[in-house]
Motif scaffolding. Structure first.
Motif, PDB file in Angstrom:
ATOM      1  N   THR A 186     -17.605  31.033 -13.442  1.00  0.00           N
ATOM      2  CA  THR A 186     -17.087  29.810 -12.839  1.00  0.00           C
ATOM      3  C   THR A 186     -16.596  28.866 -13.925  1.00  0.00           C
ATOM      4  O   THR A 186     -17.179  28.793 -15.007  1.00  0.00           O
ATOM      5  CB  THR A 186     -18.203  29.111 -12.029  1.00  0.00           C
ATOM      6  OG1 THR A 186     -18.610  29.977 -10.958  1.00  0.00           O
ATOM      7  CG2 THR A 186     -17.725  27.795 -11.441  1.00  0.00           C
ATOM      8  N   VAL A 187     -15.514  28.137 -13.623  1.00  0.00           N
ATOM      9  CA  VAL A 187     -14.934  27.213 -14.596  1.00  0.00           C
ATOM     10  C   VAL A 187     -14.680  25.862 -13.938  1.00  0.00           C
ATOM     11  O   VAL A 187     -14.186  25.803 -12.806  1.00  0.00           O
ATOM     12  CB  VAL A 187     -13.604  27.748 -15.165  1.00  0.00           C
ATOM     13  CG1 VAL A 187     -13.122  26.866 -16.316  1.00  0.00           C
ATOM     14  CG2 VAL A 187     -13.742  29.193 -15.620  1.00  0.00           C
ATOM     15  N   VAL A 188     -15.018  24.782 -14.643  1.00  0.00           N
ATOM     16  CA  VAL A 188     -14.696  23.430 -14.195  1.00  0.00           C
ATOM     17  C   VAL A 188     -13.931  22.711 -15.304  1.00  0.00           C
ATOM     18  O   VAL A 188     -14.038  23.076 -16.475  1.00  0.00           O
ATOM     19  CB  VAL A 188     -15.954  22.619 -13.817  1.00  0.00           C
ATOM     20  CG1 VAL A 188     -16.728  23.298 -12.686  1.00  0.00           C
ATOM     21  CG2 VAL A 188     -16.863  22.421 -15.030  1.00  0.00           C
ATOM     22  N   ARG A 189     -13.171  21.695 -14.928  1.00  0.00           N
ATOM     23  CA  ARG A 189     -12.470  20.865 -15.906  1.00  0.00           C
ATOM     24  C   ARG A 189     -13.235  19.565 -16.127  1.00  0.00           C
ATOM     25  O   ARG A 189     -13.696  18.936 -15.183  1.00  0.00           O
ATOM     26  CB  ARG A 189     -11.057  20.520 -15.428  1.00  0.00           C
ATOM     27  CG  ARG A 189     -10.108  21.683 -15.335  1.00  0.00           C
ATOM     28  CD  ARG A 189      -8.690  21.178 -15.044  1.00  0.00           C
ATOM     29  NE  ARG A 189      -7.796  22.268 -14.675  1.00  0.00           N
ATOM     30  CZ  ARG A 189      -6.489  22.137 -14.488  1.00  0.00           C
ATOM     31  NH1 ARG A 189      -5.920  20.931 -14.632  1.00  0.00           N
ATOM     32  NH2 ARG A 189      -5.742  23.171 -14.148  1.00  0.00           N
ATOM     33  N   VAL A 190     -13.331  19.167 -17.383  1.00  0.00           N
ATOM     34  CA  VAL A 190     -13.953  17.891 -17.728  1.00  0.00           C
ATOM     35  C   VAL A 190     -13.171  17.267 -18.879  1.00  0.00           C
ATOM     36  O   VAL A 190     -12.465  17.969 -19.603  1.00  0.00           O
ATOM     37  CB  VAL A 190     -15.433  18.060 -18.153  1.00  0.00           C
ATOM     38  CG1 VAL A 190     -16.270  18.643 -17.014  1.00  0.00           C
ATOM     39  CG2 VAL A 190     -15.553  18.913 -19.407  1.00  0.00           C
ATOM     40  N   PRO A 191     -13.297  15.958 -19.092  1.00  0.00           N
ATOM     41  CA  PRO A 191     -12.760  15.367 -20.321  1.00  0.00           C
ATOM     42  C   PRO A 191     -13.527  15.918 -21.526  1.00  0.00           C
ATOM     43  O   PRO A 191     -14.714  16.264 -21.414  1.00  0.00           O
ATOM     44  CB  PRO A 191     -13.024  13.868 -20.138  1.00  0.00           C
ATOM     45  CG  PRO A 191     -13.281  13.682 -18.684  1.00  0.00           C
ATOM     46  CD  PRO A 191     -13.897  14.959 -18.204  1.00  0.00           C
ATOM     47  N   GLU A 192     -12.873  15.981 -22.679  1.00  0.00           N
ATOM     48  CA  GLU A 192     -13.533  16.556 -23.850  1.00  0.00           C
ATOM     49  C   GLU A 192     -14.813  15.810 -24.209  1.00  0.00           C
ATOM     50  O   GLU A 192     -15.784  16.416 -24.679  1.00  0.00           O
ATOM     51  CB  GLU A 192     -12.589  16.574 -25.045  1.00  0.00           C
ATOM     52  CG  GLU A 192     -13.176  17.299 -26.250  1.00  0.00           C
ATOM     53  CD  GLU A 192     -12.182  17.569 -27.355  1.00  0.00           C
ATOM     54  OE1 GLU A 192     -12.537  18.288 -28.316  1.00  0.00           O
ATOM     55  OE2 GLU A 192     -11.039  17.076 -27.272  1.00  0.00           O
ATOM     56  N   ALA A 193     -14.854  14.506 -23.958  1.00  0.00           N
ATOM     57  CA  ALA A 193     -16.042  13.719 -24.277  1.00  0.00           C
ATOM     58  C   ALA A 193     -17.273  14.182 -23.505  1.00  0.00           C
ATOM     59  O   ALA A 193     -18.405  13.879 -23.900  1.00  0.00           O
ATOM     60  CB  ALA A 193     -15.778  12.237 -24.005  1.00  0.00           C
ATOM     61  N   GLN A 194     -17.070  14.915 -22.399  1.00  0.00           N
ATOM     62  CA  GLN A 194     -18.196  15.373 -21.581  1.00  0.00           C
ATOM     63  C   GLN A 194     -18.670  16.783 -21.951  1.00  0.00           C
ATOM     64  O   GLN A 194     -19.645  17.274 -21.382  1.00  0.00           O
ATOM     65  CB  GLN A 194     -17.827  15.327 -20.105  1.00  0.00           C
ATOM     66  CG  GLN A 194     -17.626  13.920 -19.569  1.00  0.00           C
ATOM     67  CD  GLN A 194     -17.251  13.892 -18.099  1.00  0.00           C
ATOM     68  OE1 GLN A 194     -17.214  14.918 -17.427  1.00  0.00           O
ATOM     69  NE2 GLN A 194     -16.964  12.702 -17.590  1.00  0.00           N
ATOM     70  N   LEU A 195     -18.014  17.424 -22.923  1.00  0.00           N
ATOM     71  CA  LEU A 195     -18.407  18.792 -23.260  1.00  0.00           C
ATOM     72  C   LEU A 195     -19.790  18.865 -23.907  1.00  0.00           C
ATOM     73  O   LEU A 195     -20.466  19.888 -23.792  1.00  0.00           O
ATOM     74  CB  LEU A 195     -17.356  19.441 -24.166  1.00  0.00           C
ATOM     75  CG  LEU A 195     -16.080  19.905 -23.466  1.00  0.00           C
ATOM     76  CD1 LEU A 195     -15.113  20.498 -24.473  1.00  0.00           C
ATOM     77  CD2 LEU A 195     -16.390  20.932 -22.380  1.00  0.00           C
ATOM     78  N   ASP A 196     -20.219  17.804 -24.574  1.00  0.00           N
ATOM     79  CA  ASP A 196     -21.584  17.810 -25.108  1.00  0.00           C
ATOM     80  C   ASP A 196     -22.607  17.835 -23.971  1.00  0.00           C
ATOM     81  O   ASP A 196     -23.635  18.507 -24.065  1.00  0.00           O
ATOM     82  CB  ASP A 196     -21.816  16.583 -25.991  1.00  0.00           C
ATOM     83  CG  ASP A 196     -21.026  16.645 -27.284  1.00  0.00           C
ATOM     84  OD1 ASP A 196     -21.031  17.702 -27.930  1.00  0.00           O
ATOM     85  OD2 ASP A 196     -20.396  15.634 -27.642  1.00  0.00           O
ATOM     86  N   ALA A 197     -22.300  17.112 -22.890  1.00  0.00           N
ATOM     87  CA  ALA A 197     -23.186  17.138 -21.724  1.00  0.00           C
ATOM     88  C   ALA A 197     -23.181  18.514 -21.074  1.00  0.00           C
ATOM     89  O   ALA A 197     -24.219  18.998 -20.599  1.00  0.00           O
ATOM     90  CB  ALA A 197     -22.755  16.075 -20.716  1.00  0.00           C
ATOM     91  N   VAL A 198     -22.011  19.160 -21.052  1.00  0.00           N
ATOM     92  CA  VAL A 198     -21.934  20.533 -20.539  1.00  0.00           C
ATOM     93  C   VAL A 198     -22.807  21.453 -21.386  1.00  0.00           C
ATOM     94  O   VAL A 198     -23.529  22.314 -20.864  1.00  0.00           O
ATOM     95  CB  VAL A 198     -20.476  21.021 -20.528  1.00  0.00           C
ATOM     96  CG1 VAL A 198     -20.410  22.501 -20.158  1.00  0.00           C
ATOM     97  CG2 VAL A 198     -19.648  20.197 -19.544  1.00  0.00           C
ATOM     98  N   THR A 199     -22.758  21.265 -22.698  1.00  0.00           N
ATOM     99  CA  THR A 199     -23.610  22.060 -23.590  1.00  0.00           C
ATOM    100  C   THR A 199     -25.082  21.860 -23.252  1.00  0.00           C
ATOM    101  O   THR A 199     -25.854  22.822 -23.180  1.00  0.00           O
ATOM    102  CB  THR A 199     -23.357  21.662 -25.055  1.00  0.00           C
ATOM    103  OG1 THR A 199     -21.989  21.894 -25.378  1.00  0.00           O
ATOM    104  CG2 THR A 199     -24.233  22.469 -26.002  1.00  0.00           C
ATOM    105  N   GLY A 200     -25.478  20.608 -23.042  1.00  0.00           N
ATOM    106  CA  GLY A 200     -26.880  20.322 -22.741  1.00  0.00           C
ATOM    107  C   GLY A 200     -27.336  20.887 -21.418  1.00  0.00           C
ATOM    108  O   GLY A 200     -28.499  21.281 -21.264  1.00  0.00           O
ATOM    109  N   LEU A 201     -26.411  20.962 -20.436  1.00  0.00           N
ATOM    110  CA  LEU A 201     -26.771  21.460 -19.108  1.00  0.00           C
ATOM    111  C   LEU A 201     -26.603  22.975 -18.988  1.00  0.00           C
ATOM    112  O   LEU A 201     -27.571  23.725 -18.936  1.00  0.00           O
ATOM    113  CB  LEU A 201     -25.941  20.748 -18.045  1.00  0.00           C
ATOM    114  CG  LEU A 201     -26.138  21.229 -16.596  1.00  0.00           C
ATOM    115  CD1 LEU A 201     -27.586  21.028 -16.162  1.00  0.00           C
ATOM    116  CD2 LEU A 201     -25.197  20.505 -15.659  1.00  0.00           C
ATOM    117  N   SER A 202     -25.351  23.432 -18.957  1.00  0.00           N
ATOM    118  CA  SER A 202     -25.127  24.853 -18.697  1.00  0.00           C
ATOM    119  C   SER A 202     -25.081  25.702 -19.960  1.00  0.00           C
ATOM    120  O   SER A 202     -25.401  26.892 -19.916  1.00  0.00           O
ATOM    121  CB  SER A 202     -23.830  25.046 -17.904  1.00  0.00           C
ATOM    122  OG  SER A 202     -22.717  24.525 -18.608  1.00  0.00           O
TER     123      SER A 202
END
Length: 259
Positions: free
Chosen positions: A147-163
């Motif tokens: 699965t893929v979602v789009r986010v602003p680059e500033a939110q990729l650290d949060a993506v790292t922490g979650l998924s």
């Protein structure tokens, strides 16, 4: 010319190749993998007949960067790709753009390890020159393994922490469930089978019923019953707060590494 160039033939690079072929997005001969380690290159060629495995990148091709973060910028040195999708954790689009020909579209992604079995969760963010078409292309590539979602680059650290880090949290819960089953009298093989299937089944209920976790939890929790007693123990132990703290800590560490 190859339809897609993958720089890095490690586990994630190979998972993408296998997923793209299995989904029908490409044939093995449409893909080129750049792998500098000869033994690994031989493994890839043997495992995927028809796949072009090379030691050098070519210009003008859609390119995926699937190397270790510390090697990502150097991997593109002197290369002029059509566009770039990077799955190197923590490497910003700006850092990649700085070493590429001016105007090269760059999309940064944060996938996770379940991509190895076609069940990944990834987020993508576009750099300065990335268009909607470039993001759609990146979604198609990563969509072959999850699965893929789009986010602003500033939110990729949060993506790292979650998924990104999330599978490790689930594995820790699995370990605890298995050990708990043994503690209350189950043979370890039976405890493992039951724990793994319980996690898989619960995830499928969340994914396929469309109901929220609160509703599903309520359905299995009878007043005064066994599940209510177990949930009380979990809440007393601070499990909810610990999971939240884990995601926050991993997010903050991702920001530190990126800086």
């Amino acid at each position: 010319m190859a339809r897609l160039l993958v720089i890095g033939g490690g586990r994630m690079g190979e998972a993408l190749v296998a997923g793209l072929v299995a989904s029908g997005w490409a044939r093995p001969e449409d893909l080129t993998v750049v792998e500098a380690v000869a033994a690994r290159a031989d493994e890839l060629a043997a495992a995927h007949p028809g796949l072009d495995v090379s030691t050098t990148a070519v210009d003008g091709v859609d390119t995926v960067v699937a190397v270790k973060p510390g090697d990502a910028v150097d991997a593109l040195d002197g290369v002029a790709p059509r566009r770039v999708l990077s799955i190197a954790a923590g490497v910003t689009t700006a850092a990649l753009e700085a070493g590429l020909p001016e105007g090269t579209p760059v999309v940064r992604a944060m996938p996770n390890t379940p991509a190895l079995v076609g069940a990944g969760a990834a987020a993508v963010a576009g750099g300065t020159h990335a268009t909607d078409d470039d993001l759609t292309w990146a979604e198609e590539v990563l969509g072959a393994v999850g699965t893929v979602v789009r986010v602003p680059e500033a939110q990729l650290d949060a993506v790292t922490g979650l998924s990104g880090s999330g599978p490790a949290y689930v594995f820790l819960v699995a370990e605890a469930l298995i050990d708990a089953g043994v503690l209350v009298g189950l043979p370890r093989p039976a405890s493992r089978e039951l724990a793994v299937q319980t996690l898989l089944g619960a995830a499928r209920l969340l994914a396929e019923t469309g109901e929220g976790p609160e509703a599903l939890r309520a359905q299995v929790t009878s007043p005064g019953g066994t599940t209510a007693a177990g949930l009380r123990a979990l809440e007393s132990g601070g499990v909810r707060a610990a999971v939240i703290d884990a995601v926050v800590a991993a997010t903050e560490r991702s920001r530190e590494l990126g800086a």
